[in-house]
Design a protein around this motif. Sequence first.
Motif, PDB file in Angstrom:
ATOM      1  N   ALA A 175       0.962  -1.033   0.001  1.00 36.88           N
ATOM      2  CA  ALA A 175      -0.195   0.060  -0.175  1.00 36.88           C
ATOM      3  C   ALA A 175       1.103   1.243  -0.070  1.00 36.88           C
ATOM      4  CB  ALA A 175      -0.951  -0.136   1.368  1.00 36.88           C
ATOM      5  N   HIS A 176       0.644   2.457  -0.333  1.00 35.69           N
ATOM      6  CA  HIS A 176       1.265   3.428  -0.591  1.00 35.69           C
ATOM      7  C   HIS A 176       0.697   4.855   0.455  1.00 35.69           C
ATOM      8  CE1 HIS A 176      -1.187   5.806  -3.703  1.00 35.69           C
ATOM      9  NE2 HIS A 176      -1.530   4.648  -3.756  1.00 35.69           N
ATOM     10  N   SER A 177       1.522   5.886   0.739  1.00 43.30           N
ATOM     11  CA  SER A 177       1.010   7.123   1.248  1.00 43.30           C
ATOM     12  C   SER A 177       1.972   8.091   0.736  1.00 43.30           C
ATOM     13  CB  SER A 177       1.138   7.032   2.764  1.00 43.30           C
ATOM     14  OG  SER A 177       2.361   6.826   3.318  1.00 43.30           O
ATOM     15  N   HIS A 178       1.260   9.348   0.530  1.00 47.70           N
ATOM     16  CA  HIS A 178       1.733  10.417   0.031  1.00 47.70           C
ATOM     17  C   HIS A 178       3.003  11.050   0.649  1.00 47.70           C
ATOM     18  CE1 HIS A 178       2.327  13.716  -2.669  1.00 47.70           C
ATOM     19  NE2 HIS A 178       1.935  14.526  -1.614  1.00 47.70           N
ATOM     20  N   GLY A 179       3.993  11.775  -0.147  1.00 45.24           N
ATOM     21  CA  GLY A 179       5.137  12.584   0.753  1.00 45.24           C
ATOM     22  C   GLY A 179       5.147  13.739  -0.062  1.00 45.24           C
ATOM     23  N   GLU A 180       6.042  14.266  -0.023  1.00 45.48           N
ATOM     24  CA  GLU A 180       6.519  15.562  -0.942  1.00 45.48           C
ATOM     25  C   GLU A 180       6.475  15.351  -2.567  1.00 45.48           C
ATOM     26  OE1 GLU A 180       6.967  18.802   0.296  1.00 45.48           O
ATOM     27  OE2 GLU A 180       6.508  17.823   2.311  1.00 45.48           O
ATOM     28  N   SER A 181       6.293  16.439  -3.358  1.00 48.63           N
ATOM     29  CA  SER A 181       6.018  16.219  -4.792  1.00 48.63           C
ATOM     30  C   SER A 181       6.141  17.613  -5.264  1.00 48.63           C
ATOM     31  CB  SER A 181       4.867  15.728  -5.132  1.00 48.63           C
ATOM     32  OG  SER A 181       3.804  16.516  -4.741  1.00 48.63           O
ATOM     33  N   ALA A 182       6.400  17.558  -6.678  1.00 42.86           N
ATOM     34  CA  ALA A 182       6.659  18.592  -7.631  1.00 42.86           C
ATOM     35  C   ALA A 182       6.463  18.403  -8.972  1.00 42.86           C
ATOM     36  CB  ALA A 182       8.039  19.516  -7.398  1.00 42.86           C
ATOM     37  N   PHE A 183       5.630  18.972  -9.547  1.00 43.09           N
ATOM     38  CA  PHE A 183       5.127  18.551 -11.110  1.00 43.09           C
ATOM     39  C   PHE A 183       5.052  19.875 -11.840  1.00 43.09           C
ATOM     40  CE2 PHE A 183       4.129  14.637  -8.855  1.00 43.09           C
ATOM     41  CZ  PHE A 183       4.206  13.738  -9.718  1.00 43.09           C
TER      42      PHE A 183
END
Length: 127
Positions: free
Chosen positions: A69-77
Amino acid sequence: MKIKNSVPLGVIEKYNRHCTHFNSGKVDELLADFFTADAFWSGAGLPERRGHEQLREMFTEVITAQTVAHSHGESAFSETTGWDCRNWHVTPMDSIAQPWTFRALFYWTCIGEQWLCEAVMCYPLEA
């Protein structure tokens, strides 16, 4: 190039389908849906892998031994590329083994209308 800190819906859908394919044992569907043909994988104590054939070997080995399963962290798009950090929560199918988590940094590119992962770098987190 405008940078935003939110993950495109198409990428979130890819992560969700990644878990579905992984947890259902569908390696070929996972590879075709999630990764570019020459995607690169490094880290988590595993040998570096490039391309679907080498990734298939890795996923075939681990897909029958655990669920994820996954969980969100930092991002940049931007409009066509981006990176996203995810925690992957691994539950071994062996009831004696302990669950564990690793963090992965994904590099994404949008090809046409489809987001695909070009590279993954990961490492285990302390329990």
